[in-house]
Design a protein around this motif. Structure first.
Motif, mmCIF file in Angstrom:
data_model
loop_
_atom_site.group_PDB
_atom_site.id
_atom_site.type_symbol
_atom_site.label_atom_id
_atom_site.label_comp_id
_atom_site.label_asym_id
_atom_site.label_seq_id
_atom_site.Cartn_x
_atom_site.Cartn_y
_atom_site.Cartn_z
ATOM 1 N N ARG A 158 0.907 -1.406 0.107
ATOM 2 C CA ARG A 158 -0.156 0.003 -0.024
ATOM 3 C C ARG A 158 0.830 1.382 -0.096
ATOM 4 N N LEU A 159 2.025 1.158 0.635
ATOM 5 C CA LEU A 159 2.930 2.416 0.585
ATOM 6 C C LEU A 159 3.382 2.783 -1.007
ATOM 7 N N ALA A 160 3.666 1.521 -1.672
ATOM 8 C CA ALA A 160 3.812 1.860 -3.205
ATOM 9 C C ALA A 160 2.536 2.588 -3.781
ATOM 10 N N VAL A 161 1.414 2.079 -3.588
ATOM 11 C CA VAL A 161 0.317 2.675 -4.229
ATOM 12 C C VAL A 161 0.149 4.500 -3.818
ATOM 13 N N GLY A 162 0.440 4.672 -2.544
ATOM 14 C CA GLY A 162 0.912 5.784 -2.196
ATOM 15 C C GLY A 162 1.714 6.658 -2.876
ATOM 16 N N LEU A 163 2.655 6.367 -3.651
ATOM 17 C CA LEU A 163 3.615 6.668 -4.483
ATOM 18 C C LEU A 163 3.422 7.182 -6.039
ATOM 19 N N LEU A 164 2.125 6.345 -6.174
ATOM 20 C CA LEU A 164 1.742 6.559 -7.744
ATOM 21 C C LEU A 164 1.216 8.074 -8.088
ATOM 22 N N PRO A 165 1.847 8.525 -9.520
ATOM 23 C CA PRO A 165 1.442 9.796 -9.609
ATOM 24 C C PRO A 165 -0.126 10.166 -9.602
ATOM 25 N N GLU A 166 -0.423 11.382 -9.743
ATOM 26 C CA GLU A 166 -1.860 11.579 -9.675
ATOM 27 C C GLU A 166 -2.536 11.136 -10.989
ATOM 28 N N GLU A 167 -1.691 11.210 -12.203
ATOM 29 C CA GLU A 167 -2.170 10.790 -13.396
ATOM 30 C C GLU A 167 -2.628 9.663 -13.624
ATOM 31 N N PHE A 168 -1.849 8.493 -12.832
ATOM 32 C CA PHE A 168 -2.341 7.407 -12.789
ATOM 33 C C PHE A 168 -3.586 6.816 -12.614
ATOM 34 N N PRO A 169 -4.309 6.229 -13.520
ATOM 35 C CA PRO A 169 -5.881 6.118 -13.455
ATOM 36 C C PRO A 169 -6.369 5.099 -12.674
ATOM 37 N N ASN A 170 -5.564 4.029 -12.423
ATOM 38 C CA ASN A 170 -6.175 2.808 -12.139
ATOM 39 C C ASN A 170 -5.901 2.474 -10.542
ATOM 40 N N THR A 171 -5.193 3.552 -10.097
ATOM 41 C CA THR A 171 -5.238 3.331 -8.448
ATOM 42 C C THR A 171 -6.539 2.713 -7.677
ATOM 43 N N PRO A 172 -7.750 3.038 -7.962
ATOM 44 C CA PRO A 172 -8.695 2.358 -7.293
ATOM 45 C C PRO A 172 -8.696 0.866 -7.413
ATOM 46 N N LEU A 173 -8.333 0.344 -8.679
ATOM 47 C CA LEU A 173 -8.154 -1.059 -8.786
ATOM 48 C C LEU A 173 -7.373 -1.626 -8.026
ATOM 49 N N LEU A 174 -6.126 -1.178 -7.820
ATOM 50 C CA LEU A 174 -5.001 -1.697 -7.068
ATOM 51 C C LEU A 174 -5.383 -1.735 -5.635
ATOM 52 N N GLU A 175 -6.246 -0.593 -4.985
ATOM 53 C CA GLU A 175 -6.581 -0.646 -3.992
ATOM 54 C C GLU A 175 -7.629 -1.674 -3.434
ATOM 55 N N LEU A 176 -8.297 -2.090 -4.725
ATOM 56 C CA LEU A 176 -9.673 -3.176 -4.286
ATOM 57 C C LEU A 176 -8.520 -4.407 -4.579
ATOM 58 N N LEU A 177 -7.635 -4.497 -5.214
ATOM 59 C CA LEU A 177 -7.067 -5.827 -5.258
ATOM 60 C C LEU A 177 -6.377 -6.209 -3.835
ATOM 61 N N PHE A 178 -5.862 -5.036 -3.579
ATOM 62 C CA PHE A 178 -5.050 -5.231 -1.935
ATOM 63 C C PHE A 178 -6.047 -5.740 -1.018
ATOM 64 N N VAL A 179 -7.421 -5.106 -1.372
ATOM 65 C CA VAL A 179 -8.339 -5.843 -0.078
ATOM 66 C C VAL A 179 -8.796 -7.305 -0.391
ATOM 67 N N THR A 180 -8.794 -7.767 -1.648
ATOM 68 C CA THR A 180 -8.731 -9.060 -1.678
ATOM 69 C C THR A 180 -7.767 -9.839 -1.506
ATOM 70 N N MET A 181 -6.587 -9.386 -1.332
ATOM 71 C CA MET A 181 -5.633 -10.154 -1.002
ATOM 72 C C MET A 181 -5.670 -10.239 0.685
ATOM 73 N N ASP A 182 -6.196 -9.395 1.307
ATOM 74 C CA ASP A 182 -6.301 -9.206 2.816
ATOM 75 C C ASP A 182 -7.339 -10.046 3.057
ATOM 76 N N HIS A 183 -8.417 -10.301 2.228
ATOM 77 C CA HIS A 183 -9.339 -11.334 2.360
ATOM 78 C C HIS A 183 -8.976 -12.693 2.287
ATOM 79 N N TYR A 184 -8.120 -12.852 1.361
ATOM 80 C CA TYR A 184 -7.606 -14.235 0.893
ATOM 81 C C TYR A 184 -6.878 -14.832 2.089
ATOM 82 N N ASN A 185 -5.928 -13.894 2.757
ATOM 83 C CA ASN A 185 -5.191 -14.200 3.817
ATOM 84 C C ASN A 185 -6.239 -14.404 5.104
ATOM 85 N N GLN A 186 -7.025 -13.565 5.460
ATOM 86 C CA GLN A 186 -7.632 -13.877 6.416
ATOM 87 C C GLN A 186 -8.714 -15.078 6.463
ATOM 88 N N TYR A 187 -9.092 -15.452 5.260
ATOM 89 C CA TYR A 187 -9.917 -16.498 5.031
ATOM 90 C C TYR A 187 -9.271 -17.538 5.512
#
Length: 389
Positions: free
Chosen positions: A337-366
Motif C-alpha cells: 500500500r505504501l507503493a500505491v501512495g507513491l503513484l502519480p496523480e495521473e495514474f488512472p487505475n489506483t482504485p483497482l489496485l486498492e481493491l486488489l489489495f483488499v482481496t488479498m487481505d481477504h484471501y489471507n484472513q479467510y
C-alpha cells in the motif's frame, strides 16, 4: 473475483472477514475500483481461451522443431540449477509421444493455467500497462517508452507481448513448483519437465519484443527467483534448521517474479517501474503467506518450508506460529500500500489496485479463519520437526 478456488470469494466467505465485507460493499455501490476490476476481469476472461490455444500451439511448434530436446532440457536444468528438472532419454521419448497431439498438450496447458497466481495477474498486468501508458501520455515527469508507440494497433501488440510474456514466465513457476513439491499432478510431472524449457523460451521471445531494457529486467528477475527457489530447496532438505534469513531469501521466488513483471508493465522505466515493482513484489509476498496457510489447511500439516513453520518452531506452538504468519502477511501488505501512495496523480487505475489489495487481505484472513475452524492444532503441532539446538 478470479481464482482457482472460487469458494474463497463467494458471498458466505466474503461475509466472514472484514475485508470481504468491504468487497461486498464496493460491489453493491459499484465503486470505481470495482468497475475497473470488473472491466479488466471480463477482458481477461474473454481473451483467456485464445491465449491458452496460442500457448498450446506455440509449445507444440517449439517442441516439433527442436532437433535435440535432450540438450535443451539439460541447458534448462543447468540454468535453473536443479537436476529435478531432468528426464532420461526414454523419459523424453515417452513424454514427447504423450504430448504430440494438440488435445493432450492442451490438457497439460489447461492444468498449469488453472492457477490463482495466473488468473489474478492477467487483469492486473493489463491495468498496470494501460496506467503507465496513460501517465506517459499525460506528459508528466513519469515519461515512458509508451510515448513512442502512438499507433493503437502497435500498442495493443506491445501490450499483448509484454503481458503474455510475463504470464508465461509466471506460469512456468507452476510446473516447476509441482515437480519440486510433488504434491499434485504426479502423473504429469515428466510431461511438465519436458515442457518447461519451451515455456521459458516462449516467454523470453515475447518479452524481447519490448526491447533490451525490458528483457534485461526480466533476466535479472528470473535469476533472483532462482536464488529464492534454491533457498527453498535447501530448507526442504533440513526443515528443522530453518532461519528467518533463509525465509526472506526464499521469498525472492515471489517478489522477483511478480515485482519484475510489475516493473516491466512500465517498460522498465524509472521511477514508475520501481513503484510497480515495490507494490507487486510486496503484494506477492503477502499472498505467499496466505498460500502457506491454505496448503496447511489442505494437508493438516505445516508446509515445509514456510513462515508458519519458522514461527511455530520459534514459539513451540502452531497456533502462535499462524498468528505470527497472518501478522507477517499484514506487514507485506502495508508495504504494498505504501507503493500505491507513491503513484502519480495521473495514474488512472489506483482504485483497482486498492481493491486488489483488499482481496488479498481477504484471501489471507479467510485461510487463517479456516485454520481456526478445522481446529487441527494437535495435528499441526505433530507435523513440526524437532528444532535443532
Amino acid at each position: 473475483m478470479i481464482g482457482k478456488n472460487q469458494s474463497v470469494f463467494d458471498k458466505e466467505a466474503l461475509m466472514g472477514t472484514k475485508p470481504g465485507k468491504q468487497i461486498i460493499k464496493q460491489k453493491i455501490f459499484k465503486s470505481k475500483g470495482f468497475k475497473l476490476f470488473n472491466r479488466y476481469k471480463e477482458e481477461a476472461e474473454s481473451g483467456f481461451p485464445d491465449f491458452a490455444r496460442r500457448f498450446t500451439a506455440d509449445l507444440l511448434r517449439e517442441m516439433d522443431s527442436d532437433p535435440d530436446p535432450a540438450a535443451t532440457l539439460r541447458a534448462f536444468a543447468d540454468e535453473v540449477g536443479s537436476q529435478e528438472m531432468m528426464l532420461s532419454a526414454s523419459g523424453i521419448e515417452k513424454a514427447t509421444t504423450r504430448l504430440a497431439s494438440p488435445e493432450e498438450m492442451g490438457k497439460r496447458v489447461g492444468r498449469i493455467l488453472d492457477s490463482n497466481f495466473v488468473k489474478m495477474t492477467f487483469p492486473v498486468f493489463n491495468a498496470l500497462f494501460d496506467g503507465a501508458a496513460a501517465v506517459a501520455e499525460s506528459g508528466s515527469a513519469y515519461d515512458s517508452s509508451h510515448n513512442n508507440n502512438n499507433n493503437n494497433d502497435g500498442r495493443r501488440e506491445l501490450r499483448q507481448n509484454v503481458v503474455e510474456g510475463h504470464i508465461l514466465a509466471i506460469d512456468l513457476s507452476e510446473p516447476m513448483d509441482r515437480i519440486i513439491d510433488k504434491d499434485e499432478d504426479l502423473e504429469y510431472l515428466d510431461d511438465y519437465r519436458l515442457m518447461n524449457p519451451y515455456i521459458l523460451r516462449l516467454a523470453r521471445r515475447r518479452i524481447s519484443m519490448a526491447g533490451d531494457a525490458v528483457l534485461n529486467s526480466f533476466e535479472k528477475g528470473f535469476a533472483d527467483a532462482r536464488w529464492g527457489q534454491d533457498a527453498d530447496e535447501q530448507m526442504k532438505s533440513d526443515p528443522a534448521a530453518i532461519t528467518g534469513e533463509q525465509m526472506e531469501l526464499s521469498y525472492k521466488k515471489y517478489r522477483a517474479v511478480m515485482g519484475t513483471a510489475g516493473r516491466n508493465m512500465a517498460l522498465a522505466e524509472r521511477p514508475l517501474g520501481d513503484i510497480f515493482y515495490l507494490g507487486m513484489a510486496k503484494a506477492a509476498e503477502g499472498v505467499g503467506c496466505g498460500n502457506e496457510m491454505e496448503d496447511s489447511v489442505r494437508d493438516k500439516a505445516i508446509k515445509r518450508p514456510s513462515w508458519p513453520l519458522y514461527y511455530s518452531l520459534l514459539s513451540g506452538s502452531s497456533r502462535v506460529g499462524f498468528d505470527a504468519t497472518l501478522a507477517k502477511a499484514g506487514l507485506y501488505m502495508e508495504d504494498a500500500r505504501l507503493a500505491v501512495g507513491l503513484l502519480p496523480e495521473e495514474f488512472p487505475n489506483t482504485p483497482l489496485l486498492e481493491l486488489l489489495f483488499v482481496t488479498m487481505d481477504h484471501y489471507n484472513q479467510y485461510w487463517y479463519g479456516q485454520l481456526q475452524q478445522i481446529n487441527a492444532w494437535s495435528e499441526l503441532d505433530a507435523s513440526l520437526p524437532e528444532m535443532q539446538p
